[in-house]
Design a protein around this motif. Structure first.
Motif, PDB file in Angstrom:
ATOM      1  N   PHE A   1       0.833  -1.202   0.000  1.00 11.47           N
ATOM      2  CA  PHE A   1       0.000   0.000   0.000  1.00 11.47           C
ATOM      3  C   PHE A   1       0.871   1.257   0.000  1.00 11.47           C
ATOM      4  O   PHE A   1       0.632   2.202  -0.759  1.00 11.47           O
ATOM      5  CB  PHE A   1      -0.925   0.008   1.223  1.00 11.47           C
ATOM      6  N   VAL A   2       1.885   1.275   0.853  1.00  2.12           N
ATOM      7  CA  VAL A   2       2.746   2.450   0.948  1.00  2.12           C
ATOM      8  C   VAL A   2       3.534   2.643  -0.343  1.00  2.12           C
ATOM      9  O   VAL A   2       3.647   3.775  -0.865  1.00  2.12           O
ATOM     10  CB  VAL A   2       3.696   2.327   2.165  1.00  2.12           C
ATOM     11  N   ASN A   3       4.057   1.560  -0.907  1.00  2.00           N
ATOM     12  CA  ASN A   3       4.852   1.661  -2.138  1.00  2.00           C
ATOM     13  C   ASN A   3       4.025   2.171  -3.313  1.00  2.00           C
ATOM     14  O   ASN A   3       4.560   2.820  -4.225  1.00  2.00           O
ATOM     15  CB  ASN A   3       5.465   0.301  -2.485  1.00  2.00           C
ATOM     16  N   CYS A   4       2.728   1.868  -3.299  1.00  2.00           N
ATOM     17  CA  CYS A   4       1.836   2.312  -4.378  1.00  2.00           C
ATOM     18  C   CYS A   4       1.132   3.629  -4.048  1.00  2.00           C
ATOM     19  O   CYS A   4       0.193   4.028  -4.745  1.00  2.00           O
ATOM     20  CB  CYS A   4       0.819   1.229  -4.699  1.00  2.00           C
ATOM     21  N   LYS A   5       1.583   4.271  -2.969  1.00  2.75           N
ATOM     22  CA  LYS A   5       1.060   5.584  -2.567  1.00  2.75           C
ATOM     23  C   LYS A   5      -0.438   5.575  -2.238  1.00  2.75           C
ATOM     24  O   LYS A   5      -1.134   6.581  -2.401  1.00  2.75           O
ATOM     25  CB  LYS A   5       1.340   6.646  -3.649  1.00  2.75           C
ATOM     26  N   VAL A   6      -0.931   4.429  -1.768  1.00  3.64           N
ATOM     27  CA  VAL A   6      -2.294   4.377  -1.233  1.00  3.64           C
ATOM     28  C   VAL A   6      -2.291   5.077   0.126  1.00  3.64           C
ATOM     29  O   VAL A   6      -1.330   4.978   0.891  1.00  3.64           O
ATOM     30  CB  VAL A   6      -2.758   2.910  -1.070  1.00  3.64           C
ATOM     31  N   LEU A   7      -3.349   5.811   0.443  1.00  2.88           N
ATOM     32  CA  LEU A   7      -3.471   6.425   1.761  1.00  2.88           C
ATOM     33  C   LEU A   7      -3.764   5.306   2.764  1.00  2.88           C
ATOM     34  O   LEU A   7      -4.863   4.749   2.779  1.00  2.88           O
ATOM     35  CB  LEU A   7      -4.602   7.453   1.768  1.00  2.88           C
ATOM     36  N   PHE A   8      -2.769   4.967   3.572  1.00  2.00           N
ATOM     37  CA  PHE A   8      -2.867   3.791   4.442  1.00  2.00           C
ATOM     38  C   PHE A   8      -2.784   4.212   5.897  1.00  2.00           C
ATOM     39  O   PHE A   8      -1.723   4.604   6.390  1.00  2.00           O
ATOM     40  CB  PHE A   8      -1.749   2.799   4.097  1.00  2.00           C
ATOM     41  N   GLY A   9      -3.942   4.148   6.600  1.00  3.36           N
ATOM     42  CA  GLY A   9      -4.009   4.529   8.010  1.00  3.36           C
ATOM     43  C   GLY A   9      -3.802   3.315   8.896  1.00  3.36           C
ATOM     44  O   GLY A   9      -4.696   2.463   8.987  1.00  3.36           O
ATOM     45  N   PRO A  10      -2.643   3.180   9.553  1.00  3.64           N
ATOM     46  CA  PRO A  10      -2.381   2.005  10.395  1.00  3.64           C
ATOM     47  C   PRO A  10      -3.242   2.018  11.643  1.00  3.64           C
ATOM     48  O   PRO A  10      -3.725   3.061  12.088  1.00  3.64           O
ATOM     49  CB  PRO A  10      -0.897   2.160  10.744  1.00  3.64           C
ATOM     50  N   ALA A  11      -3.398   0.837  12.238  1.00  2.79           N
ATOM     51  CA  ALA A  11      -4.319   0.682  13.366  1.00  2.79           C
ATOM     52  C   ALA A  11      -4.010   1.618  14.519  1.00  2.79           C
ATOM     53  O   ALA A  11      -4.922   2.185  15.123  1.00  2.79           O
ATOM     54  CB  ALA A  11      -4.303  -0.770  13.843  1.00  2.79           C
ATOM     55  N   LYS A  12      -2.731   1.781  14.849  1.00  2.00           N
ATOM     56  CA  LYS A  12      -2.423   2.585  16.035  1.00  2.00           C
ATOM     57  C   LYS A  12      -2.890   4.027  15.889  1.00  2.00           C
ATOM     58  O   LYS A  12      -3.057   4.726  16.887  1.00  2.00           O
ATOM     59  CB  LYS A  12      -0.934   2.513  16.378  1.00  2.00           C
ATOM     60  N   ALA A  13      -3.138   4.465  14.655  1.00  2.00           N
ATOM     61  CA  ALA A  13      -3.713   5.786  14.430  1.00  2.00           C
ATOM     62  C   ALA A  13      -5.204   5.702  14.129  1.00  2.00           C
ATOM     63  O   ALA A  13      -6.026   6.350  14.783  1.00  2.00           O
ATOM     64  CB  ALA A  13      -2.992   6.471  13.267  1.00  2.00           C
TER      65      ALA A  13
ATOM     66  N   ASP B   1      -6.285  15.507  15.525  1.00  5.43           N
ATOM     67  CA  ASP B   1      -4.951  15.779  16.084  1.00  5.43           C
ATOM     68  C   ASP B   1      -3.995  14.625  15.790  1.00  5.43           C
ATOM     69  O   ASP B   1      -2.816  14.853  15.492  1.00  5.43           O
ATOM     70  CB  ASP B   1      -5.067  16.010  17.589  1.00  5.43           C
ATOM     71  N   ILE B   2      -4.489  13.385  15.871  1.00  2.27           N
ATOM     72  CA  ILE B   2      -3.654  12.235  15.515  1.00  2.27           C
ATOM     73  C   ILE B   2      -3.232  12.344  14.053  1.00  2.27           C
ATOM     74  O   ILE B   2      -2.068  12.107  13.705  1.00  2.27           O
ATOM     75  CB  ILE B   2      -4.412  10.917  15.764  1.00  2.27           C
ATOM     76  N   HIS B   3      -4.179  12.714  13.198  1.00  2.00           N
ATOM     77  CA  HIS B   3      -3.856  12.870  11.774  1.00  2.00           C
ATOM     78  C   HIS B   3      -2.784  13.940  11.578  1.00  2.00           C
ATOM     79  O   HIS B   3      -1.836  13.751  10.806  1.00  2.00           O
ATOM     80  CB  HIS B   3      -5.115  13.232  10.977  1.00  2.00           C
ATOM     81  N   ARG B   4      -2.924  15.053  12.285  1.00  2.00           N
ATOM     82  CA  ARG B   4      -1.933  16.129  12.163  1.00  2.00           C
ATOM     83  C   ARG B   4      -0.539  15.646  12.556  1.00  2.00           C
ATOM     84  O   ARG B   4       0.452  15.954  11.884  1.00  2.00           O
ATOM     85  CB  ARG B   4      -2.352  17.306  13.058  1.00  2.00           C
ATOM     86  N   LYS B   5      -0.447  14.853  13.636  1.00  2.00           N
ATOM     87  CA  LYS B   5       0.852  14.326  14.076  1.00  2.00           C
ATOM     88  C   LYS B   5       1.442  13.384  13.024  1.00  2.00           C
ATOM     89  O   LYS B   5       2.654  13.392  12.779  1.00  2.00           O
ATOM     90  CB  LYS B   5       0.696  13.586  15.405  1.00  2.00           C
TER      91      LYS B   5
ATOM     92  N   TYR C   1       3.709  12.812  -0.461  1.00  2.00           N
ATOM     93  CA  TYR C   1       2.940  11.666   0.033  1.00  2.00           C
ATOM     94  C   TYR C   1       3.128  11.548   1.536  1.00  2.00           C
ATOM     95  O   TYR C   1       4.237  11.754   2.050  1.00  2.00           O
ATOM     96  CB  TYR C   1       3.418  10.379  -0.651  1.00  2.00           C
ATOM     97  N   VAL C   2       2.041  11.225   2.236  1.00  2.00           N
ATOM     98  CA  VAL C   2       2.132  11.026   3.682  1.00  2.00           C
ATOM     99  C   VAL C   2       2.225   9.530   3.964  1.00  2.00           C
ATOM    100  O   VAL C   2       1.280   8.778   3.682  1.00  2.00           O
ATOM    101  CB  VAL C   2       0.908  11.621   4.418  1.00  2.00           C
ATOM    102  N   ASN C   3       3.356   9.101   4.498  1.00  2.00           N
ATOM    103  CA  ASN C   3       3.511   7.726   4.967  1.00  2.00           C
ATOM    104  C   ASN C   3       2.971   7.694   6.389  1.00  2.00           C
ATOM    105  O   ASN C   3       3.661   8.029   7.351  1.00  2.00           O
ATOM    106  CB  ASN C   3       4.995   7.322   4.918  1.00  2.00           C
ATOM    107  N   TYR C   4       1.697   7.312   6.511  1.00  2.00           N
ATOM    108  CA  TYR C   4       1.035   7.362   7.813  1.00  2.00           C
ATOM    109  C   TYR C   4       1.602   6.343   8.791  1.00  2.00           C
ATOM    110  O   TYR C   4       1.527   6.538  10.005  1.00  2.00           O
ATOM    111  CB  TYR C   4      -0.474   7.164   7.645  1.00  2.00           C
ATOM    112  N   VAL C   5       2.170   5.255   8.289  1.00  2.00           N
ATOM    113  CA  VAL C   5       2.805   4.274   9.176  1.00  2.00           C
ATOM    114  C   VAL C   5       3.998   4.914   9.867  1.00  2.00           C
ATOM    115  O   VAL C   5       4.132   4.857  11.099  1.00  2.00           O
ATOM    116  CB  VAL C   5       3.239   3.023   8.386  1.00  2.00           C
ATOM    117  N   ARG C   6       4.867   5.527   9.071  1.00  2.00           N
ATOM    118  CA  ARG C   6       6.033   6.186   9.657  1.00  2.00           C
ATOM    119  C   ARG C   6       5.618   7.338  10.562  1.00  2.00           C
ATOM    120  O   ARG C   6       6.143   7.498  11.671  1.00  2.00           O
ATOM    121  CB  ARG C   6       6.957   6.709   8.550  1.00  2.00           C
ATOM    122  N   GLY C   7       4.668   8.123  10.124  1.00  2.14           N
ATOM    123  CA  GLY C   7       4.229   9.268  10.920  1.00  2.14           C
ATOM    124  C   GLY C   7       3.642   8.862  12.256  1.00  2.14           C
ATOM    125  O   GLY C   7       3.965   9.453  13.293  1.00  2.14           O
ATOM    126  N   ALA C   8       2.791   7.830  12.248  1.00  3.79           N
ATOM    127  CA  ALA C   8       2.178   7.375  13.502  1.00  3.79           C
ATOM    128  C   ALA C   8       3.213   6.778  14.435  1.00  3.79           C
ATOM    129  O   ALA C   8       3.208   7.041  15.651  1.00  3.79           O
ATOM    130  CB  ALA C   8       1.091   6.345  13.200  1.00  3.79           C
TER     131      ALA C   8
END
Length: 438
Positions: A350-362, A399-403, A413-420
């Motif tokens: 998902f991340v490699n294909c630039k899909v918006l991927f929201g991991p569970a912890k977020a 706020d979680i999204h902002r972090k 691209y926002v890598n939400y896994v890395r960001g979270a």
């Protein structure tokens, strides 16, 4: 990882959770000498303590039964331990350690003062009478009450532990401790529970997904959504997505999934709620009741074409091939409603294909966020309205999204896994550093 795997042999779920976390956080740790020198990441992967105990109880036929229970207290650097209790015959220490580890950073992301823990028992509540469940819960709490409390460790519900089980657990805690305090969350509204707690994980997941899409200049409105599961998380994910203008076309359980091309609207969701909460039925009955719906036995819904996917059933329900199928069908966003429902290779895809991927912890932090709000209401001896809690939940998910964006955005691209992972890590790590070597 080699050291962790050697110290925790055979705990595959725990290995997976730590690997997913470490591969994004390790570069950040290497760039910040204070974390590297203090061995913070290594210390984080060891639970503070694990309590294991026997639960003996009597079934309806007078037979004495025994189960094993655990409470994995992972990290309380930023607040009392907080995390659910799970009743599942297939529960293992590995699963609880993965859940407890993830809980540390999920709770950190909410901004509320909560540490991370997880617990449960290899008890199967399905097919048990209310009195059998009551006797089991009372026996479990007879030991567990020594290890929990409003300022120490605050359990909640999880898979197999709903309102009935929390009620029995809290009633026994109150009797043993002779105190009426917020020692558990997910309680009934008549004795300290919070409005919105049942809906919170599902609603929060949709709010997070909407934030991801909005940040990318899009919205949920008009999107076709695939949802797995048919418990509270899945039902309220479908409900909120529908309210925001999306069309949800699937739900599932362990027997298979239903596909309704016309969309699962409010009337149909009401049928599913009754089916699951009252009749204790199977999702296949949906296809028998609504014309145009089809049940696919033994399958998961990831081959259904969609723009948004919400895996809301259980861990590792979505593998690499499923991810490739979703990507091939044009999925735009994936938001995890369950805990670690996507295998590591699938998440990479998902991340490699630039899909918006929201991991569970977020994405699924909404449940524990409202549990934290329940703790606040208990401490203040008051109750907030549905609107108050919903407003606070929206704010927390935003706020979680902002972090996540702050620590995960690069090259458009926002890598939400890395960001979270990094956002959750920093708060806990800084607290650990402040305490010295503990």
């Amino acid at each position: 990882m080699s050291g962790l795997e050697r110290r925790n042999p055979g705990e595959l779920e725990f290995h997976q959770a730590v690997r997913e976390f470490a591969e994004t956080v390790m570069p950040f740790v290497q760039e910040n000498r204070k974390y590297k020198d203090a061995q913070i990441l290594e210390r984080m992967t060891e639970p503070d303590r694990i309590v294991i105990f026997r639960v003996a109880w009597e079934d309806e036929n007078g037979n004495i039964r025994a189960n094993r229970a655990w409470r994995v207290k992972f990290n309380n650097s930023i607040g009392p331990y907080k995390g659910g209790m799970r009743f599942d015959p297939d529960l293992t220490l590995s699963i609880l350690k993965f859940l407890g580890f993830e809980q540390v950073f999920k709770n950190s992301l909410t901004g509320l003062p909560m540490g991370g823990a997880k617990g449960g028992a290899n008890f199967n509540p399905k097919g048990k009478s209310d009195r059998e469940v009551m006797r089991f819960c009372q026996s479990l709490m007879t030991e567990l009450h020594r290890h929990i409390g409003e300022d120490t460790d605050v359990p909640a519900g999880d898979i197999g532990v709903g309102g009935r089980e929390i009620s029995y657990l809290f009633g026994q805690y109150k009797r043993l401790e002779n105190r009426f305090v917020g020692s558990l969350t997910g309680k009934g509204l008549t004795f300290g529970g919070s409005l919105m707690r049942t809906e919170a994980t599902g609603y929060g997941c949709v709010y997070f997904c909407e934030n991801m899409l909005n940040h990318a200049g899009d919205t949920l409105k008009g999107k076709t959504c695939v949802v797995s599961g048919s418990g509270n998380v899945a039902i309220y994910t479908a409900e909120k997505a529908t309210e925001l203008g999306a069309k949800v076309v699937t739900l599932s359980d362990s027997s298979g999934f239903v596909h309704d091309p016309d969309g699962i609207d409010a009337e149909k969701l009401a049928f599913i709620k009754n089916l699951k909460e009252v009749a204790r039925g199977r999702i296949s009955e949906y296809a028998d009741h609504f014309r145009g719906a089809t049940f696919y036995a033994g399958h998961r819904p990831w081959n259904v074409s969609c723009e948004v996917a919400f895996p809301c059933a259980t861990q590792n329900e979505l593998n690499l091939e499923d991810a490739k199928t979703l990507i091939g069908n044009g999925v735009r966003a994936v938001a995890e409603g369950a805990n670690m429902p996507t295998e590591l290779a699938g998440a990479h895809a998902f991340v490699n294909c630039k899909v918006l991927f929201g991991p569970a912890k977020a994405a699924n932090a909404g449940g524990v966020a409202v549990s934290g709000l329940e703790q606040s209401q208990n401490a203040l001896r008051l109750s907030w309205t549905h609107e108050d809690v919903d407003t606070k939940l929206k704010s927390i998910m935003s706020d979680i999204h902002r972090k996540c964006v702050k620590h995960g955005q690069a090259n458009g691209y926002v890598n939400y896994v890395r960001g979270a992972n990094i956002a959750g890590f920093i708060k806990v790590a800084d607290a650990m550093l402040a305490y010295g070597v503990v």
